[in-house]
Scaffold this motif. Structure first.
Motif, mmCIF file in Angstrom:
data_model
loop_
_atom_site.group_PDB
_atom_site.id
_atom_site.type_symbol
_atom_site.label_atom_id
_atom_site.label_comp_id
_atom_site.label_asym_id
_atom_site.label_seq_id
_atom_site.Cartn_x
_atom_site.Cartn_y
_atom_site.Cartn_z
ATOM 1 N N THR A 5 -0.262 -2.949 -2.666
ATOM 2 C CA THR A 5 0.437 -2.633 -1.419
ATOM 3 C C THR A 5 1.543 -1.617 -1.662
ATOM 4 O OG1 THR A 5 -0.045 -4.793 -0.477
ATOM 5 C CG2 THR A 5 1.785 -3.600 0.485
ATOM 6 N N ALA A 6 2.333 -1.842 -2.696
ATOM 7 C CA ALA A 6 3.433 -0.927 -3.011
ATOM 8 C C ALA A 6 2.915 0.474 -3.334
ATOM 9 C CB ALA A 6 4.252 -1.480 -4.174
ATOM 10 N N ALA A 7 1.849 0.561 -4.109
ATOM 11 C CA ALA A 7 1.281 1.858 -4.466
ATOM 12 C C ALA A 7 0.690 2.556 -3.247
ATOM 13 C CB ALA A 7 0.229 1.698 -5.555
ATOM 14 N N ALA A 8 0.004 1.803 -2.389
ATOM 15 C CA ALA A 8 -0.575 2.390 -1.176
ATOM 16 C C ALA A 8 0.529 2.937 -0.275
ATOM 17 C CB ALA A 8 -1.416 1.354 -0.438
ATOM 18 N N GLY A 28 -3.816 2.604 4.462
ATOM 19 C CA GLY A 28 -3.267 1.665 5.440
ATOM 20 C C GLY A 28 -3.952 0.313 5.350
ATOM 21 N N GLN A 29 -5.261 0.340 5.162
ATOM 22 C CA GLN A 29 -6.017 -0.905 5.008
ATOM 23 C C GLN A 29 -5.554 -1.646 3.755
ATOM 24 O OE1 GLN A 29 -10.256 -0.376 4.704
ATOM 25 N NE2 GLN A 29 -10.599 -2.494 4.111
ATOM 26 N N LEU A 30 -5.372 -0.923 2.661
ATOM 27 C CA LEU A 30 -4.916 -1.558 1.425
ATOM 28 C C LEU A 30 -3.532 -2.182 1.596
ATOM 29 C CD1 LEU A 30 -5.950 0.927 -1.409
ATOM 30 C CD2 LEU A 30 -7.067 -1.207 -0.751
ATOM 31 N N VAL A 32 -2.237 -3.585 4.223
ATOM 32 C CA VAL A 32 -2.148 -4.777 5.080
ATOM 33 C C VAL A 32 -3.235 -5.811 4.846
ATOM 34 C CG1 VAL A 32 -0.963 -3.502 6.902
ATOM 35 C CG2 VAL A 32 -3.445 -3.720 6.987
ATOM 36 N N ASP A 33 -4.304 -5.459 4.156
ATOM 37 C CA ASP A 33 -5.430 -6.373 3.972
ATOM 38 C C ASP A 33 -5.470 -6.869 2.526
ATOM 39 O OD1 ASP A 33 -7.829 -7.743 3.911
ATOM 40 O OD2 ASP A 33 -9.038 -6.067 4.633
ATOM 41 N N PRO A 34 -5.324 -8.169 2.313
ATOM 42 C CA PRO A 34 -5.302 -8.698 0.942
ATOM 43 C C PRO A 34 -6.671 -8.810 0.279
ATOM 44 C CG PRO A 34 -5.099 -10.493 2.499
ATOM 45 C CD PRO A 34 -5.088 -9.216 3.302
ATOM 46 N N THR A 35 -7.727 -8.406 0.963
ATOM 47 C CA THR A 35 -9.069 -8.487 0.397
ATOM 48 C C THR A 35 -9.147 -7.630 -0.866
ATOM 49 O OG1 THR A 35 -9.992 -8.740 2.610
ATOM 50 C CG2 THR A 35 -11.527 -8.106 0.871
ATOM 51 N N PRO A 36 -9.670 -8.163 -1.952
ATOM 52 C CA PRO A 36 -9.780 -7.373 -3.188
ATOM 53 C C PRO A 36 -10.631 -6.115 -2.986
ATOM 54 C CG PRO A 36 -10.196 -9.684 -3.640
ATOM 55 C CD PRO A 36 -10.153 -9.527 -2.141
#
Length: 63
Positions: A5-8, A28-30, A32-36
């Protein structure tokens, strides 16, 4: 906040080089979305980090 999240968010803020709409949507998806990530997504994320001059994730992301 996870390292992904931080890198995105860092990539979105930097926008250097300018991001495509597809790349911005992906980041943006990365954020907010915790999916691997899949292996392909992790590879693209690593490429985006490299192009922006940001360091790679220590563990390569959370696959």
């Amino acid at each position: 906040m996870t390292p992904v999240t931080a890198a995105a968010l860092a990539l979105l803020r930097a926008n250097n080089p300018p991001l495509s709409r597809k790349a911005g949507s992906f980041l943006g998806q990365l954020a907010v979305d915790p999916t691997p990530m899949t292996e392909k997504q992790a590879a693209w994320f690593a490429t985006l980090l490299e192009r922006a001059g940001l360091p790679p994730l220590a563990d390569g992301g959370d696959l």
